[in-house]
Design a protein around this motif. Structure first.
Motif, mmCIF file in Angstrom:
data_model
loop_
_atom_site.group_PDB
_atom_site.id
_atom_site.type_symbol
_atom_site.label_atom_id
_atom_site.label_comp_id
_atom_site.label_asym_id
_atom_site.label_seq_id
_atom_site.Cartn_x
_atom_site.Cartn_y
_atom_site.Cartn_z
ATOM 1 N N THR A 233 66.294 41.211 36.157
ATOM 2 C CA THR A 233 66.360 42.626 35.820
ATOM 3 C C THR A 233 65.037 43.292 36.197
ATOM 4 O OG1 THR A 233 65.589 42.169 33.570
ATOM 5 C CG2 THR A 233 67.974 42.178 33.942
ATOM 6 N N LEU A 234 64.981 44.608 36.055
ATOM 7 C CA LEU A 234 63.745 45.312 36.403
ATOM 8 C C LEU A 234 62.551 44.859 35.571
ATOM 9 C CD1 LEU A 234 65.014 48.956 37.072
ATOM 10 C CD2 LEU A 234 64.325 47.232 38.732
ATOM 11 N N PRO A 235 62.663 44.717 34.228
ATOM 12 C CA PRO A 235 61.508 44.192 33.486
ATOM 13 C C PRO A 235 61.086 42.797 33.936
ATOM 14 C CG PRO A 235 63.049 45.237 31.990
ATOM 15 C CD PRO A 235 63.732 45.164 33.316
ATOM 16 N N MET A 236 62.059 41.931 34.245
ATOM 17 C CA MET A 236 61.718 40.596 34.746
ATOM 18 C C MET A 236 61.054 40.679 36.118
ATOM 19 S SD MET A 236 62.275 38.030 32.752
ATOM 20 C CE MET A 236 62.223 36.748 33.996
ATOM 21 N N LEU A 237 61.495 41.624 36.933
ATOM 22 C CA LEU A 237 60.885 41.778 38.254
ATOM 23 C C LEU A 237 59.456 42.304 38.141
ATOM 24 C CD1 LEU A 237 61.526 41.385 41.236
ATOM 25 C CD2 LEU A 237 62.341 43.745 41.317
ATOM 26 N N VAL A 238 59.216 43.192 37.187
ATOM 27 C CA VAL A 238 57.842 43.655 36.945
ATOM 28 C C VAL A 238 56.955 42.482 36.527
ATOM 29 C CG1 VAL A 238 56.405 45.101 35.458
ATOM 30 C CG2 VAL A 238 58.525 46.014 36.377
ATOM 31 N N TYR A 239 57.484 41.630 35.636
ATOM 32 C CA TYR A 239 56.733 40.447 35.198
ATOM 33 C C TYR A 239 56.461 39.505 36.364
ATOM 34 C CZ TYR A 239 55.884 35.942 32.927
ATOM 35 O OH TYR A 239 55.363 34.736 32.544
ATOM 36 N N THR A 240 57.469 39.285 37.203
ATOM 37 C CA THR A 240 57.297 38.372 38.332
ATOM 38 C C THR A 240 56.271 38.904 39.323
ATOM 39 O OG1 THR A 240 59.589 37.628 38.096
ATOM 40 C CG2 THR A 240 58.499 37.180 40.192
ATOM 41 N N ALA A 250 53.387 46.720 43.760
ATOM 42 C CA ALA A 250 54.845 46.647 43.667
ATOM 43 C C ALA A 250 55.298 46.626 42.222
ATOM 44 C CB ALA A 250 55.357 45.414 44.410
ATOM 45 N N ALA A 251 54.566 45.910 41.365
ATOM 46 C CA ALA A 251 54.915 45.876 39.945
ATOM 47 C C ALA A 251 54.815 47.266 39.329
ATOM 48 C CB ALA A 251 53.998 44.900 39.198
ATOM 49 N N CYS A 252 53.805 48.031 39.699
ATOM 50 C CA CYS A 252 53.656 49.383 39.169
ATOM 51 C C CYS A 252 54.769 50.296 39.660
ATOM 52 C CB CYS A 252 52.292 49.954 39.569
ATOM 53 S SG CYS A 252 50.890 49.139 38.764
#
Length: 288
Positions: A233-240, A250-252
């Motif tokens: 998900t988007l939160p998991m992708l931010v964490y990754t 990219a996380a931002c």
């Protein structure tokens, strides 16, 4: 003459500049806290999303992120899981609230208190319990837990009380006289629910549904603790991106997209609740 006088709107009261200046010092502390702990970090995140790893300022990070299949899959999966969890929570929470509110049975009050207790639990406890039950070494076993169905079931289990609690409060505000009049006019139970109970509870149900969708869209603990590798998900992708691969720009950018989705959902929630409050109080039972 009296009707004419009553129809004339009273002139607005003039503002007192002295009172406004006296209230200004009381507004400064919360304004400083808001700017320092929310607006400033958010501005830093937005700024970082426009700065590439080479230090160049532009839209290169955004174009790379928005065109990435990984991001598109995560965005679609985030919205799909949030919508599915919201629908499941609304159906299950509304049904349980109706049973507790209108079907007398021993233990109804204890069950209502249990709902309040569940609201205080952290989300990862549900994921941990599901791992013991449905994990590869759990009591039931099976691999569905590590798919999007397992995440969806865990989120419905955890977020149902967030719909059930406001629904219980709304059903408790329905006047027994309205139900008695509707029944005396020959209305069937489903018609009473559809034309008397649900219109009164619609703002609360909309509030609980939108809150559930906001929380489900930003859910991180359940997905992380379940360990579903194919559910990004988007939160998991931010964490990754931010913690695992150290791709902070990219996380931002992904985090900003998540914030914009949450703000859009909040605006929709405000519109839906305002519309429901405007039209919900005019519902009556037509038993003819």
């Amino acid at each position: 003459m009296t009707g004419l006088a009553l129809s004339v709107a009273a002139p607005p009261r003039a503002r007192n500049p002295r009172r406004a200046r006296a209230a200004l010092p009381w507004l400064l502390p919360p304004l400083v806290v808001l700017l320092g702990f929310f607006c400033y970090p958010l501005a830093l995140v937005i700024r970082q999303s426009f700065v590439s790893d080479d230090g160049e300022i532009g839209f290169s990070v955004w174009s790379q992120v928005l065109s990435s299949p990984e991001f598109l899959d995560a965005a679609w999966r985030t919205v799909a899981i949030a919508l599915g969890a919201t629908v499941g929570c609304v159906l299950l929470g509304t049904f349980l609230a109706l049973v507790i509110a209108f079907v007398p049975f021993p233990g109804a009050r204890a069950l209502s208190r249990l709902v309040d207790t569940v609201l205080a639990f952290p989300s990862f406890l549900i994921a941990l319990a599901f791992t013991f039950l449905y994990g590869s070494a759990g009591l039931v076993g099976g691999g569905f837990l590590y798919s999007h169905w397992g995440v969806l079931l865990a989120e419905i289990t955890f977020y149902t009380p967030f719909v059930m609690r406001p629904a219980l409060a709304a059903f408790g505000q329905v006047s027994p006289d309205q139900l008695a009049v509707a029944a005396s006019l020959g209305a069937r139970p489903w018609r009473v629910l559809r034309q008397v109970v649900f219109p009164e509870a619609l703002p609360s149900l909309a509030s609980g549904a939108c809150l559930t969708m906001l929380l489900a869209m930003n859910e991180f603990g359940i997905v992380l603790f379940i360990g579903a590798k194919d559910v990004i998900t988007l939160p998991m992708l931010v964490y990754t991106k931010g913690i695992v691969t150290f791709d902070y720009p990219a996380a931002c950018a992904i985090a900003v997209v998540n914030v914009l989705l949450s703000l859009a959902l909040y605006g929709t929630y405000r519109w839906a609740v305002a519309k429901a409050v405007k039209g919900g109080g005019r519902a009556v039972v037509d038993a003819a």
